[in-house]
Design a protein around this motif. Structure first.
Motif, PDB file in Angstrom:
ATOM      1  N   LYS A 147     -18.795   5.407  19.425  1.00  0.00           N
ATOM      2  CA  LYS A 147     -18.670   6.574  20.314  1.00  0.00           C
ATOM      3  C   LYS A 147     -17.193   6.847  20.616  1.00  0.00           C
ATOM      4  O   LYS A 147     -16.760   7.985  20.643  1.00  0.00           O
ATOM      5  CB  LYS A 147     -19.455   6.327  21.613  1.00  0.00           C
ATOM      6  N   ALA A 148     -16.444   5.768  20.816  1.00  0.00           N
ATOM      7  CA  ALA A 148     -15.017   5.923  21.111  1.00  0.00           C
ATOM      8  C   ALA A 148     -14.242   6.486  19.922  1.00  0.00           C
ATOM      9  O   ALA A 148     -13.170   7.073  20.082  1.00  0.00           O
ATOM     10  CB  ALA A 148     -14.436   4.575  21.526  1.00  0.00           C
ATOM     11  N   ALA A 149     -14.807   6.329  18.709  1.00  0.00           N
ATOM     12  CA  ALA A 149     -14.106   6.800  17.501  1.00  0.00           C
ATOM     13  C   ALA A 149     -14.517   8.213  17.114  1.00  0.00           C
ATOM     14  O   ALA A 149     -14.197   8.683  16.020  1.00  0.00           O
ATOM     15  CB  ALA A 149     -14.378   5.824  16.356  1.00  0.00           C
ATOM     16  N   ARG A 150     -15.224   8.918  18.012  1.00  0.00           N
ATOM     17  CA  ARG A 150     -15.772  10.232  17.653  1.00  0.00           C
ATOM     18  C   ARG A 150     -14.706  11.264  17.284  1.00  0.00           C
ATOM     19  O   ARG A 150     -15.024  12.250  16.617  1.00  0.00           O
ATOM     20  CB  ARG A 150     -16.680  10.756  18.775  1.00  0.00           C
ATOM     21  N   GLY A 151     -13.471  11.058  17.695  1.00  0.00           N
ATOM     22  CA  GLY A 151     -12.405  11.973  17.253  1.00  0.00           C
ATOM     23  C   GLY A 151     -12.137  11.868  15.753  1.00  0.00           C
ATOM     24  O   GLY A 151     -11.587  12.791  15.143  1.00  0.00           O
ATOM     25  N   HIS A 152     -12.554  10.772  15.152  1.00  0.00           N
ATOM     26  CA  HIS A 152     -12.226  10.525  13.745  1.00  0.00           C
ATOM     27  C   HIS A 152     -13.428  10.550  12.816  1.00  0.00           C
ATOM     28  O   HIS A 152     -13.278  10.665  11.605  1.00  0.00           O
ATOM     29  CB  HIS A 152     -11.519   9.168  13.621  1.00  0.00           C
ATOM     30  N   ILE A 153     -14.598  10.405  13.404  1.00  0.00           N
ATOM     31  CA  ILE A 153     -15.812  10.461  12.577  1.00  0.00           C
ATOM     32  C   ILE A 153     -16.858  11.318  13.294  1.00  0.00           C
ATOM     33  O   ILE A 153     -16.858  11.421  14.521  1.00  0.00           O
ATOM     34  CB  ILE A 153     -16.423   9.054  12.334  1.00  0.00           C
ATOM     35  N   ASN A 154     -17.736  11.913  12.499  1.00  0.00           N
ATOM     36  CA  ASN A 154     -18.839  12.701  13.046  1.00  0.00           C
ATOM     37  C   ASN A 154     -19.992  11.741  13.323  1.00  0.00           C
ATOM     38  O   ASN A 154     -20.925  11.617  12.533  1.00  0.00           O
ATOM     39  CB  ASN A 154     -19.209  13.774  12.022  1.00  0.00           C
ATOM     40  N   TYR A 155     -19.888  11.051  14.478  1.00  0.00           N
ATOM     41  CA  TYR A 155     -20.870  10.017  14.796  1.00  0.00           C
ATOM     42  C   TYR A 155     -22.105  10.634  15.458  1.00  0.00           C
ATOM     43  O   TYR A 155     -22.059  11.083  16.590  1.00  0.00           O
ATOM     44  CB  TYR A 155     -20.245   8.952  15.701  1.00  0.00           C
ATOM     45  N   HIS A 156     -23.194  10.624  14.719  1.00  0.00           N
ATOM     46  CA  HIS A 156     -24.449  11.191  15.211  1.00  0.00           C
ATOM     47  C   HIS A 156     -25.059  10.308  16.297  1.00  0.00           C
ATOM     48  O   HIS A 156     -25.705  10.789  17.218  1.00  0.00           O
ATOM     49  CB  HIS A 156     -25.418  11.323  14.025  1.00  0.00           C
ATOM     50  N   GLY A 157     -24.903   9.006  16.165  1.00  0.00           N
ATOM     51  CA  GLY A 157     -25.469   8.066  17.135  1.00  0.00           C
ATOM     52  C   GLY A 157     -26.417   7.089  16.478  1.00  0.00           C
ATOM     53  O   GLY A 157     -26.349   6.857  15.265  1.00  0.00           O
ATOM     54  N   LEU A 158     -27.308   6.541  17.278  1.00  0.00           N
ATOM     55  CA  LEU A 158     -28.247   5.523  16.805  1.00  0.00           C
ATOM     56  C   LEU A 158     -29.387   6.151  16.010  1.00  0.00           C
ATOM     57  O   LEU A 158     -29.900   7.208  16.389  1.00  0.00           O
ATOM     58  CB  LEU A 158     -28.834   4.776  18.012  1.00  0.00           C
ATOM     59  N   ILE A 159     -29.796   5.519  14.942  1.00  0.00           N
ATOM     60  CA  ILE A 159     -31.014   5.948  14.246  1.00  0.00           C
ATOM     61  C   ILE A 159     -31.871   4.719  13.967  1.00  0.00           C
ATOM     62  O   ILE A 159     -31.365   3.614  13.829  1.00  0.00           O
ATOM     63  CB  ILE A 159     -30.763   6.716  12.928  1.00  0.00           C
ATOM     64  N   GLU A 160     -33.188   4.933  13.912  1.00  0.00           N
ATOM     65  CA  GLU A 160     -34.042   3.802  13.574  1.00  0.00           C
ATOM     66  C   GLU A 160     -34.603   3.954  12.155  1.00  0.00           C
ATOM     67  O   GLU A 160     -34.434   4.983  11.518  1.00  0.00           O
ATOM     68  CB  GLU A 160     -35.148   3.574  14.602  1.00  0.00           C
ATOM     69  N   GLY A 161     -35.263   2.891  11.710  1.00  0.00           N
ATOM     70  CA  GLY A 161     -35.755   2.852  10.340  1.00  0.00           C
ATOM     71  C   GLY A 161     -36.565   4.072   9.918  1.00  0.00           C
ATOM     72  O   GLY A 161     -36.446   4.554   8.800  1.00  0.00           O
ATOM     73  N   PHE A 162     -37.375   4.608  10.842  1.00  0.00           N
ATOM     74  CA  PHE A 162     -38.210   5.774  10.539  1.00  0.00           C
ATOM     75  C   PHE A 162     -37.394   6.954  10.005  1.00  0.00           C
ATOM     76  O   PHE A 162     -37.924   7.800   9.303  1.00  0.00           O
ATOM     77  CB  PHE A 162     -38.937   6.259  11.791  1.00  0.00           C
ATOM     78  N   HIS A 163     -36.115   7.023  10.418  1.00  0.00           N
ATOM     79  CA  HIS A 163     -35.319   8.201  10.072  1.00  0.00           C
ATOM     80  C   HIS A 163     -34.307   7.964   8.960  1.00  0.00           C
ATOM     81  O   HIS A 163     -33.477   8.819   8.677  1.00  0.00           O
ATOM     82  CB  HIS A 163     -34.639   8.738  11.322  1.00  0.00           C
ATOM     83  N   VAL A 164     -34.400   6.807   8.334  1.00  0.00           N
ATOM     84  CA  VAL A 164     -33.445   6.504   7.279  1.00  0.00           C
ATOM     85  C   VAL A 164     -33.641   7.447   6.096  1.00  0.00           C
ATOM     86  O   VAL A 164     -32.683   7.996   5.551  1.00  0.00           O
ATOM     87  CB  VAL A 164     -33.593   5.025   6.835  1.00  0.00           C
ATOM     88  N   PHE A 165     -34.894   7.692   5.715  1.00  0.00           N
ATOM     89  CA  PHE A 165     -35.164   8.494   4.521  1.00  0.00           C
ATOM     90  C   PHE A 165     -35.337   9.984   4.804  1.00  0.00           C
ATOM     91  O   PHE A 165     -35.495  10.765   3.873  1.00  0.00           O
ATOM     92  CB  PHE A 165     -36.379   7.947   3.764  1.00  0.00           C
TER      93      PHE A 165
END
Lengths: 346, 346
Positions: free
Chosen positions: B206-224
């Protein structure tokens, strides 16, 4: 209503599909097994009464309603919900086990709350530290047991050995596998190739070989080829793995369905193969084996998928009764005492 | 032979299918891309000469052979092999990059040795601590990038943010995704539900959001389901996940093939759907995107599957050239310096 004295307490309220689906599943189970008895259906009484009536199930001793005014929702924060919703159906159901009025609980509700409330109110079996969620994962020619799939995301090496014991007893009692082979999931079969947790766990598991049939390290490639009956891993890895596999199967199914509808030739071909596709869907259906038990507690807790349909509920009720019948607390207590002593000596 | 001055050094020897498959893949790549130039083929010279001759490829400047007398086998212990087999083709290939005679290495050989030798000899880009293996995983309508898939099984939260940066640059450079969405794989999307590593990593990301487009947490269901372009996780989880998904796909394919051969009606239907099955096999083929790069080093290293066939080798050569062309060491160095400074301030 007389004092409830039941076998399985069912939390009727926490399901994504609503209480009607749970009650429908119960009705299917009652119809299929005329000897099924001792169900305590926990939730809002007037609603449940009318649902039972619609299913033509009578509150006749086989099923009794236990009223609970509140519901823990899927997006409730687990610990907060336990504190604030004192009269939630899930908590009432667990309390029925705690007070000896039932021997097990089945719930489709909020996993975090179920695990937290189950652990706090039923306590682990002596010698165990944390419960573990065990999933039965279908493969092309059977299934394997995967645990922990999320009860304990910060598993220790000692708890990993406990999980091996829990997996062994579960496989024996409910699935009838006499001496289940147990494998530790890691990233390569050479010793020392895993992470700190898996390397230490492997040491402990080898030391416990007098009590479990420890096959050794297995990697992802061998999870589905039935190298072992029970795959153990920490709750973080197991949860991600289980959900990702489900997500992959859905993805593959979407793709294939789309491809098979592309032209009339494929549509005709698909029609001729329809039964093969149905069998495949059935074979790899994660709901086939009903609920996922939370093992290692002084009482049976079965977690069914939040979106379980009536068939899944019916299967979960089956699993619940099997587990209650085969709950071997004292055997587990003996085994874990020996395993713990062995670890102390290392 | 004149002093080699090449672009991509190919370890011809480490493949499970033998050097002939590697040379065949190279021949396909040369035929498809007439501009392809600067290949250094590393291995036993007499053998490679005869294989090139059989493929009608001339040692004419596009391809030059660099002799190496030894081979690191799949079952060699990685670090031991690096120490004892000084003249191994894999090590010679890496040394060609170290000495500036090539810009990248492609190998199907022993992953452990390749990672260890690559890291020791090419060193991480300034600011990075450890390299990461990045896999491109196919889905029904595209792909996602998964890293780390095994280079670093004991990843720290800081290294997880580094992996996010590496994944971003890889997605941009090689796959043309302008601002890739990055997700951290965990066991639930509520904060605090993961393990210690994922919870701390989430804070840093979250602190690195200036440098990466960090969507946040995802779980296994949403990997594919392509919620994000880049899925990051520690090398232990990633390796298990990647291999288990491969194992599941093989399992499903076996089952379906068996079901479709059960009677003449199904066999006929399957025949009508043949192209759909072929497309599916192609779509989910993990070799489609060739090799897996070891990111974060001062030089490009591509690891191809040990059992890569000629087509997979051909694709891996493509990936190798793309990565060499787009290797953005200085941009990564700038970005990681800022990200590290941000973490220091937390």
């Amino acid at each position: 209503m007389s004092e409830p004295a039941g076998i399985l307490a069912i939390d009727a309220m926490g399901s994504d599909l609503g209480p009607s689906e749970v009650v429908h599943g119960l009705a299917l189970a009652l119809k299929k097994k005329p000897a099924l008895d001792g169900i305590l259906l926990v939730g809002q009484e007037p609603l449940l009464l009318s649902l039972l009536e619609a299913e033509k199930v009578k509150d006749n001793g086989r099923v009794r309603i236990v009223h609970a005014s509140e519901v823990i929702d899927m997006d409730d924060r687990p610990l907060q919900a336990i504190k604030q919703k004192k009269d939630a159906s899930m908590l009432r159901a667990i309390d029925l086990v705690k007070t000896g009025q039932a021997k097990g609980v089945l719930s489709c509700g909020n996993t975090g709350s179920l695990m937290a409330a189950g652990t706090l109110r039923l306590r682990p079996i002596e010698g165990f530290e944390r419960p573990a969620l065990a999933a039965i994962v279908p493969t092309e020619n059977g299934f394997f047991i995967l645990l922990d799939v999320g009860a304990n995301p910060n598993t220790t090496p000692k708890q990993m050995v406990h999980n091996a014991l829990l997996g062994k007893y579960y496989a024996q009692a409910v699935l009838g596998i006499e001496d289940p082979a147990i494998g530790l999931l890691t990233i390569g079969t050479e010793e020392g190739k895993g992470n700190e947790l898996s390397n230490k766990s492997h040491e402990y598991l080898k030391a416990a070989r007098g009590h479990i049939n420890y096959h050794g390290l297995i990697e992802g490639f061998h999870v589905f080829d039935r190298t072992v009956d029970v795959v153990i891993c920490d709750g973080f890895v197991g949860n991600i793995l289980l959900k990702t596999c489900e997500s992959l199967l859905i993805n593959v199914k979407h793709y294939l369905t789309h491809q098979l509808k592309k032209n009339w030739m494929r549509r005709m071909g698909a029609l001729l193969c329809l039964r093969a596709f149905r069998e495949m869907k059935q074979q790899f259906n994660p709901d086939r084996y009903g609920g996922v038990p939370l093992l290692g507690l002084q009482g049976t807790i079965i977690k069914a998928h939040g979106s379980s349909n009536a068939t899944a509920i019916q299967n979960a009720i089956d699993v619940g009764y099997n587990m209650i019948r085969e709950h071997k607390t004292s055997a587990l207590q003996d085994a874990v005492a020996k395993v713990n002593a062995g670890i102390e000596e290392l």
